[in-house]
Structures are given as C-alpha cells and as structure tokens.
Design a protein around this motif. Structure first.
Motif, PDB file in Angstrom:
ATOM      1  N   LYS A 104      -6.519  -3.447   0.868  1.00  9.56           N
ATOM      2  CA  LYS A 104      -6.038  -2.269   1.575  1.00  9.56           C
ATOM      3  C   LYS A 104      -5.046  -2.686   2.654  1.00  9.56           C
ATOM      4  CE  LYS A 104      -7.681   2.024   3.693  1.00  9.56           C
ATOM      5  NZ  LYS A 104      -8.869   2.794   4.122  1.00  9.56           N
ATOM      6  N   CYS A 105      -3.820  -2.219   2.517  1.00 10.77           N
ATOM      7  CA  CYS A 105      -2.762  -2.525   3.482  1.00 10.77           C
ATOM      8  C   CYS A 105      -2.112  -1.216   3.932  1.00 10.77           C
ATOM      9  CB  CYS A 105      -1.694  -3.428   2.865  1.00 10.77           C
ATOM     10  SG  CYS A 105      -2.305  -5.008   2.265  1.00 10.77           S
ATOM     11  N   GLU A 106      -2.226  -0.944   5.222  1.00 10.55           N
ATOM     12  CA  GLU A 106      -1.616   0.266   5.788  1.00 10.55           C
ATOM     13  C   GLU A 106      -2.003   1.523   5.006  1.00 10.55           C
ATOM     14  OE1 GLU A 106       2.541  -0.489   5.982  1.00 10.55           O
ATOM     15  OE2 GLU A 106       2.359  -1.983   7.593  1.00 10.55           O
ATOM     16  N   ARG A 107      -3.292   1.722   4.821  1.00  9.69           N
ATOM     17  CA  ARG A 107      -3.875   2.934   4.227  1.00  9.69           C
ATOM     18  C   ARG A 107      -3.621   3.087   2.732  1.00  9.69           C
ATOM     19  NH1 ARG A 107      -2.625   7.577   8.850  1.00  9.69           N
ATOM     20  NH2 ARG A 107      -3.616   6.452  10.600  1.00  9.69           N
ATOM     21  N   ARG A 108      -3.176   2.041   2.076  1.00  7.81           N
ATOM     22  CA  ARG A 108      -3.021   2.112   0.622  1.00  7.81           C
ATOM     23  C   ARG A 108      -3.498   0.813  -0.006  1.00  7.81           C
ATOM     24  NH1 ARG A 108       1.851   0.037  -1.764  1.00  7.81           N
ATOM     25  NH2 ARG A 108       3.062  -1.212  -0.276  1.00  7.81           N
ATOM     26  N   MET A 109      -3.942   0.911  -1.250  1.00  4.99           N
ATOM     27  CA  MET A 109      -4.429  -0.253  -1.967  1.00  4.99           C
ATOM     28  C   MET A 109      -3.266  -0.949  -2.668  1.00  4.99           C
ATOM     29  SD  MET A 109      -7.554  -0.152  -1.139  1.00  4.99           S
ATOM     30  CE  MET A 109      -8.222  -1.463  -2.159  1.00  4.99           C
ATOM     31  N   VAL A 110      -3.168  -2.254  -2.464  1.00  8.70           N
ATOM     32  CA  VAL A 110      -2.071  -3.044  -3.030  1.00  8.70           C
ATOM     33  C   VAL A 110      -2.646  -4.070  -4.009  1.00  8.70           C
ATOM     34  CG1 VAL A 110      -0.185  -4.644  -2.528  1.00  8.70           C
ATOM     35  CG2 VAL A 110      -0.685  -2.764  -0.949  1.00  8.70           C
ATOM     36  N   LYS A 111      -2.013  -4.144  -5.173  1.00 12.91           N
ATOM     37  CA  LYS A 111      -2.425  -5.100  -6.200  1.00 12.91           C
ATOM     38  C   LYS A 111      -1.656  -6.410  -6.022  1.00 12.91           C
ATOM     39  CE  LYS A 111      -2.724  -5.418 -11.266  1.00 12.91           C
ATOM     40  NZ  LYS A 111      -2.394  -4.688 -12.521  1.00 12.91           N
ATOM     41  N   ILE A 112      -2.396  -7.532  -5.927  1.00  8.85           N
ATOM     42  CA  ILE A 112      -1.765  -8.844  -5.760  1.00  8.85           C
ATOM     43  C   ILE A 112      -2.332  -9.790  -6.817  1.00  8.85           C
ATOM     44  CG2 ILE A 112      -1.273 -10.741  -4.183  1.00  8.85           C
ATOM     45  CD1 ILE A 112      -2.013  -8.909  -1.867  1.00  8.85           C
ATOM     46  N   PHE A 113      -1.447 -10.362  -7.639  1.00  8.70           N
ATOM     47  CA  PHE A 113      -1.884 -11.332  -8.633  1.00  8.70           C
ATOM     48  C   PHE A 113      -2.203 -12.658  -7.958  1.00  8.70           C
ATOM     49  CE2 PHE A 113       0.536  -8.358 -11.271  1.00  8.70           C
ATOM     50  CZ  PHE A 113      -0.374  -8.152 -12.300  1.00  8.70           C
ATOM     51  N   LEU A 114      -3.309 -13.268  -8.368  1.00  9.66           N
ATOM     52  CA  LEU A 114      -3.769 -14.489  -7.716  1.00  9.66           C
ATOM     53  C   LEU A 114      -2.754 -15.627  -7.841  1.00  9.66           C
ATOM     54  CD1 LEU A 114      -7.589 -14.628  -8.548  1.00  9.66           C
ATOM     55  CD2 LEU A 114      -6.406 -13.502  -6.664  1.00  9.66           C
ATOM     56  N   HIS A 115      -2.029 -15.691  -8.977  1.00 12.39           N
ATOM     57  CA  HIS A 115      -1.082 -16.786  -9.145  1.00 12.39           C
ATOM     58  C   HIS A 115       0.116 -16.674  -8.202  1.00 12.39           C
ATOM     59  CE1 HIS A 115       0.883 -13.755 -11.813  1.00 12.39           C
ATOM     60  NE2 HIS A 115       1.983 -14.346 -11.402  1.00 12.39           N
TER      61      HIS A 115
END
Length: 241
Positions: A140-151
């Motif tokens: 959760k970043c600034e009130r929204r969910m952000v998808k981050i790939f581990l690689h």
C-alpha cells in the motif's frame, strides 16, 4: 518495432537483389547477410541472433525445406520460390509466409506485415507468461495498492514506521516493518544485512567487512549479520574466490 535481423538464402542473383531492394524499404529490417546455399549461412546462425530468414527452396546441396526443419524455432522463415508444389510443406513447417517469384513489393510487404503481427502477438504472450510466472507483492503506497515484481527489487530500507522499497528505477514507501516484509518473502531471494536493510541476493555486486554493494550504492553490513551474510555470499559461485 524493434530491429529485426534477417538474412537471404537465395542462389539466383536477380531474386537475391530484388529481395535486398525490398528489405531496404523497411527501416526495422536489418540485413545481416546474403548467401547462395544453406551451408554458407550456417556460420552466421551460430554466431549471431537472426530473427527472420528469406529462404529459397531449390538450393544446391540441402534444400530450403530440409534446412528449415533444422533451425531454431525462434527464427522465422519466409519461403521464396518459383514453385507452388512446396506450399503445403512450407506451411506444415509453420513458415510465416510462402511467396512466389518474381516477388513484387506489394506481396513482400504483405508477408512482412504478417510477420510483424505474429511477432507482436508472440511478444505479448511471452510478456503475459512472464508476469504470471514471476512472483510479486502488493504494497500500500499513498492509499493505493501497488504491484511490485520481486525480481525488480534491489533492497528494502527501514525508516521508523515506514519501509522503503528500492527498484532500479523507483522507490516505494509503505507503512510496515522490515521484519513483517521479511516474513512474507520467499526464502533465499533476500538477505538481511543490517537491522535497517534487506537486500536482493542476486543484486549484490560486491562486499567487504563493513558494506554491501548494489550497483553504485553502498549499504552498511551490520556486525551482527556479518557471518551469516558472508556464508550466504560465499556459497554463490559468483562470489567464490
């Protein structure tokens, strides 16, 4: 479109020249060579990445059909021939197209358009497959969910009640502890090097007694974590002495 490396395998000089003229009209086609037999083309296929072959069928020695059966599936083929009887065999080999000589520019352009559509579709499929197979997290970043790939992650940094997630091109800030994040991550991909830092093992480019290098950044290596970090890194082939 990205640059497409291509070659011509054609033993008839007029046909070879005509193909070269057609290729020159497409900025993304990069002609790497012209050959009069498949034997002459084999070396460039071993040493360079060739995306597309304009391949005659009636050739001295090994025929174009025989040759097409032996090349890498990732290399596309457009057959060029004066004979219609090989068309079925050509398409059974999943050739992009089968063009009859003499090859007009309009017919050549149609084949290239067909190849371009196929390539774009394959790239979309491969990208989607990569995304499905690549592990990721949502934060959760600034009130929204952000998808981050581990690689894509270089390292995590704890700052009070917040956690900074650094990738090569960005930095994400989320409200959780480093320990909480560490528990969520797959084992073996990340390594705790300090009470405030958790790094991607495969992004480490060097280390000494007091710091870890990731690209051009120097991160502190805590005394409490020194032994375990060194043990992990020395077990990796790239860090063995």
């Amino acid at each position: 479109m990205t640059i497409i490396n291509c070659i011509i395998i054609e033993d008839e000089l007029p046909a070879s020249i005509l193909l070269e003229l057609h290729i020159a009209k497409f900025g993304f086609l990069n002609l790497k060579g012209k050959f009069t037999s498949v034997l002459g083309a084999q070396n460039i296929l071993k040493t360079q990445k060739i995306d597309l072959i304009f391949l005659d069928i009636n050739l001295p020695g090994k025929t174009g059909i025989e040759f097409a059966k032996s090349i890498c599936p990732e290399t596309a083929v457009i057959f060029t021939t004066a004979y219609t009887e090989y068309a079925v065999q050509g398409f059974e080999l999943e050739a992009v197209d089968y063009i009859l000589k003499p090859i007009s520019y309009e017919r050549f352009a149609k084949a290239i358009n067909k190849y371009s559509k196929t390539k774009v579709l394959n790239e979309i499929v491969q990208h989607s497959k990569h995304e499905i197979e690549s592990p990721f997290i949502f934060v959760k970043c600034e009130r929204r969910m952000v998808k981050i790939f581990l690689h894509e992650i270089d390292y995590f940094e704890s700052q009070g009640n917040y956690l900074l997630i650094y990738t090569q091109s960005d930095c994400f800030k989320t409200h959780q502890s480093l320990s909480e994040m560490e528990e969520k991550l797959p084992q073996g991909l990340f390594c705790r090097i300090h009470r405030s830092f958790l790094v991607a093992v495969n992004k480490i480019t060097g280390y000494d007694a007091s710091k870890i290098s990731i690209a051009k950044k120097q991160l502190p290596l805590g005394r409490f974590y020194h032994s375990s970090v060194c043990r992990i890194l020395k077990s990796l082939r790239n860090f063995q002495k």
